[in-house]
Design a protein around this motif. Sequence first.
Motif, mmCIF file in Angstrom:
data_model
loop_
_atom_site.group_PDB
_atom_site.id
_atom_site.type_symbol
_atom_site.label_atom_id
_atom_site.label_comp_id
_atom_site.label_asym_id
_atom_site.label_seq_id
_atom_site.Cartn_x
_atom_site.Cartn_y
_atom_site.Cartn_z
ATOM 1 N N MET A 55 64.949 0.481 54.951
ATOM 2 C CA MET A 55 64.838 1.169 53.669
ATOM 3 C C MET A 55 63.352 1.215 53.296
ATOM 4 S SD MET A 55 67.905 2.004 53.046
ATOM 5 C CE MET A 55 67.805 2.603 51.364
ATOM 6 N N VAL A 56 62.949 2.329 52.694
ATOM 7 C CA VAL A 56 61.532 2.523 52.384
ATOM 8 C C VAL A 56 61.367 2.556 50.871
ATOM 9 C CG1 VAL A 56 59.571 4.087 52.687
ATOM 10 C CG2 VAL A 56 61.255 3.838 54.525
ATOM 11 N N PRO A 57 60.424 1.779 50.318
ATOM 12 C CA PRO A 57 60.231 1.833 48.862
ATOM 13 C C PRO A 57 59.801 3.240 48.444
ATOM 14 C CG PRO A 57 58.729 0.237 49.892
ATOM 15 C CD PRO A 57 59.453 0.922 50.990
ATOM 16 N N THR A 58 60.337 3.733 47.335
ATOM 17 C CA THR A 58 59.944 5.062 46.868
ATOM 18 C C THR A 58 58.879 4.928 45.785
ATOM 19 O OG1 THR A 58 61.538 5.133 45.046
ATOM 20 C CG2 THR A 58 62.319 5.870 47.223
ATOM 21 N N TYR A 59 58.172 6.038 45.537
ATOM 22 C CA TYR A 59 57.145 6.003 44.473
ATOM 23 C C TYR A 59 57.792 5.781 43.102
ATOM 24 C CZ TYR A 59 58.296 10.954 45.293
ATOM 25 O OH TYR A 59 58.960 12.122 45.547
ATOM 26 N N ASP A 60 59.015 6.278 42.933
ATOM 27 C CA ASP A 60 59.703 6.033 41.650
ATOM 28 C C ASP A 60 59.944 4.543 41.431
ATOM 29 O OD1 ASP A 60 59.913 8.731 40.955
ATOM 30 O OD2 ASP A 60 61.702 8.974 42.196
ATOM 31 N N GLU A 61 60.369 3.870 42.499
ATOM 32 C CA GLU A 61 60.626 2.427 42.391
ATOM 33 C C GLU A 61 59.333 1.665 42.079
ATOM 34 O OE1 GLU A 61 64.273 2.554 45.678
ATOM 35 O OE2 GLU A 61 62.396 1.563 46.191
ATOM 36 N N ILE A 62 58.237 2.078 42.727
ATOM 37 C CA ILE A 62 56.949 1.404 42.490
ATOM 38 C C ILE A 62 56.506 1.620 41.042
ATOM 39 C CG2 ILE A 62 54.509 1.282 43.170
ATOM 40 C CD1 ILE A 62 55.392 2.116 46.014
ATOM 41 N N VAL A 63 56.664 2.844 40.554
ATOM 42 C CA VAL A 63 56.309 3.158 39.160
ATOM 43 C C VAL A 63 57.110 2.258 38.211
ATOM 44 C CG1 VAL A 63 56.535 4.928 37.352
ATOM 45 C CG2 VAL A 63 55.509 5.523 39.553
ATOM 46 N N THR A 64 58.418 2.154 38.459
ATOM 47 C CA THR A 64 59.274 1.306 37.619
ATOM 48 C C THR A 64 58.790 -0.137 37.612
ATOM 49 O OG1 THR A 64 61.119 2.738 38.193
ATOM 50 C CG2 THR A 64 61.685 0.621 37.213
ATOM 51 N N GLN A 65 58.452 -0.656 38.795
ATOM 52 C CA GLN A 65 57.976 -2.040 38.901
ATOM 53 C C GLN A 65 56.703 -2.257 38.092
ATOM 54 O OE1 GLN A 65 59.486 -4.659 40.456
ATOM 55 N NE2 GLN A 65 61.184 -3.232 40.755
ATOM 56 N N ILE A 66 55.765 -1.322 38.226
ATOM 57 C CA ILE A 66 54.484 -1.454 37.504
ATOM 58 C C ILE A 66 54.734 -1.369 35.995
ATOM 59 C CG2 ILE A 66 52.278 -0.296 37.016
ATOM 60 C CD1 ILE A 66 52.007 -1.630 39.624
ATOM 61 N N GLU A 67 55.584 -0.429 35.579
ATOM 62 C CA GLU A 67 55.872 -0.285 34.142
ATOM 63 C C GLU A 67 56.499 -1.559 33.582
ATOM 64 O OE1 GLU A 67 56.258 4.495 33.358
ATOM 65 O OE2 GLU A 67 58.062 3.427 34.026
ATOM 66 N N LYS A 68 57.339 -2.186 34.394
ATOM 67 C CA LYS A 68 57.969 -3.436 33.984
ATOM 68 C C LYS A 68 56.907 -4.529 33.766
ATOM 69 C CE LYS A 68 60.960 -6.160 36.365
ATOM 70 N NZ LYS A 68 61.833 -6.349 37.541
ATOM 71 N N ILE A 69 55.969 -4.618 34.704
ATOM 72 C CA ILE A 69 54.910 -5.637 34.594
ATOM 73 C C ILE A 69 54.057 -5.380 33.353
ATOM 74 C CG2 ILE A 69 52.796 -6.543 35.676
ATOM 75 C CD1 ILE A 69 54.166 -5.798 38.420
ATOM 76 N N VAL A 70 53.692 -4.105 33.156
ATOM 77 C CA VAL A 70 52.846 -3.748 32.008
ATOM 78 C C VAL A 70 53.561 -4.081 30.701
ATOM 79 C CG1 VAL A 70 51.778 -1.800 30.774
ATOM 80 C CG2 VAL A 70 51.533 -1.995 33.260
ATOM 81 N N LYS A 71 54.863 -3.774 30.638
ATOM 82 C CA LYS A 71 55.657 -4.036 29.436
ATOM 83 C C LYS A 71 55.711 -5.539 29.143
ATOM 84 C CE LYS A 71 58.990 -0.933 28.924
ATOM 85 N NZ LYS A 71 60.327 -0.417 29.323
ATOM 86 N N GLU A 72 55.926 -6.324 30.180
ATOM 87 C CA GLU A 72 55.987 -7.785 30.011
ATOM 88 C C GLU A 72 54.665 -8.352 29.514
ATOM 89 O OE1 GLU A 72 57.426 -9.194 33.767
ATOM 90 O OE2 GLU A 72 59.475 -8.570 33.311
ATOM 91 N N GLU A 73 53.577 -7.728 29.960
ATOM 92 C CA GLU A 73 52.250 -8.172 29.534
ATOM 93 C C GLU A 73 52.065 -7.984 28.032
ATOM 94 O OE1 GLU A 73 49.291 -9.571 31.113
ATOM 95 O OE2 GLU A 73 51.069 -10.223 32.202
ATOM 96 N N VAL A 74 52.540 -6.819 27.551
ATOM 97 C CA VAL A 74 52.390 -6.482 26.137
ATOM 98 C C VAL A 74 53.283 -7.388 25.284
ATOM 99 C CG1 VAL A 74 52.667 -4.660 24.407
ATOM 100 C CG2 VAL A 74 51.746 -4.110 26.669
ATOM 101 N N ALA A 75 54.480 -7.670 25.796
ATOM 102 C CA ALA A 75 55.463 -8.441 25.027
ATOM 103 C C ALA A 75 55.005 -9.880 24.767
ATOM 104 C CB ALA A 75 56.795 -8.441 25.757
#
Lengths: 354, 182
Positions: A334-354
């Motif tokens: 299975m190959v990671p998609t750019y959508d999945e990578i975007v979701t992961q980064i957005e999750k990290i950024v959100k956690e940082e703000v929280a």
Amino acid sequence: MGEKVLITGNEAIGEAAIKAGCRFFFGYPITPQNKIPEYLSYRLPQVGGCFIQAESEIAAIYMVFGAAGAGARVMTSSSSPGISLKQEGISYIAGAELPCVIVNVMRGGPGLGGILPSQADYFQATKGGGHGGYHMLVLAPSTVQESVDLMTDAFDLADKYRNPVMVLADGYIGQMMEPVEFKERPQKVLPTKNWAIAGAKNRPRNLIRSLYLDPEELEQHNLKLHRKYLEMAKNEVRVETYLTEDAEIIIAAYGTVARIAKTAIKMLRERGIKAGLVRPITVYPFPYETFAKISEKVDNILVVEMSLGQMIEDVKLGVCGKAKVHFYGRTGGMVPTYDEIVTQIEKIVKEEVA
Amino acid sequence: MKSLYENVIVAGFGGQGVLFIGRLLAYAAMKEGRNVTWIPSYGPEMRGGTANCTVVISNEVIGSPVITSPNALIVMNNPSLDTFEPRLKTGGLLIMNSSLITREAKRNDVRVIKVPANKTASELGNDRAANMVMLGAYIAHKKVVTKENILEALKKYLGEKKMALFETNKAALEKGIEIGSL
């Protein structure tokens, strides 16, 4: 600029080897790299070279040992399970200090696994897949053009260090077609192979071996190999940084995943998240320094791999606790998609703000 | 050079020439000085099973050669429509082979072009050129490459041995362009 040709990664690797002066190929078929031996099976005879489909991977790697010992430019290629079979021979080649190029077009594992792309052989490639504590220089292309360029470099580096060099690709790089230019490159000045076993007329005989029964002698030999690895680390580290200057978060990836990450970074920047990429081109020696520096500027690094986390260990060594290192991986072909990578980064950024 | 970014998935049965027209498109794009990636599905498919390839064309350096939601879809048969229709980008282009596809498209947020590719190819005397009809319809809409460059690619990939097939393939491409321009 020369004429561009549309060619698969596998065929491009074959042609690049020919252009780099490789005249010997020994291998055993396995998907997804069969186009390399297929291509070389007709191209090598055209240039006076020799192609042999051996009876096994183990036989093939020892044919490589023999040709390298005679001073020839020689290569083999395989995919993950086949590379495992070659490990004993690779350790012998490293021990005997012979130059050769080994291509691994990685597929999913462990065991026979599957035929789709993977990056799960990172540990095997970079930490010494065989026994005895040796290293290969390992180059990880991300495009078909880079596969061509790195193949040429691989032969030069092997000769320079008298060491096996691995080109670590994945199934997609092998199967994909892209326009490629085979650039004419000036011949590098390399050490003469005065150690080769190619007839001892008028000179003392050479001996190629990896057997040292005297422990003091073997220790000296291993220290010599070690100094060579330190030299590689000093001189040969290659890394691409992409949009890192103003980056607030970094993705670390190599090979096919790195280019998928580039698309993700473009999407993230459109959404106002300044992401950047650090892409190791040599995975051994690893660009620890780049990660040390970047971790002073960013708080978060996301490692993305087609495995469940191997390169992340080297990233952590480079970062040395100065930034949080996150991981996202897909496995088994299975190959990671750019959508999945975007979701992961957005999750990290959100956690940082929280 | 005008800015351009396009990606398309071409899908059908093995033997329908979907990888072939993907290659023609990739070669033509290269001739026009674009960056291009062509990546086939190479999973453990059965003989006569489905095949597909993804082509990305751009003026800029191409990031991902693997596309989640393509801008365009060329589908030659029912299973390919079932697999890829849900993935097409909103506002994307769906070109479907109405000779073999027995259902309507489910999406109403995309542009649907029906091309009776097998029927058309058959009328032109070459049953196997249905793929060229589809490719013609695609380039009529997307204009990412010229007809001339597709024909140059066709000459290159047919080679001397199969050059006898050139004229009917060319006719199929032209008919496809005509259908696509309606």
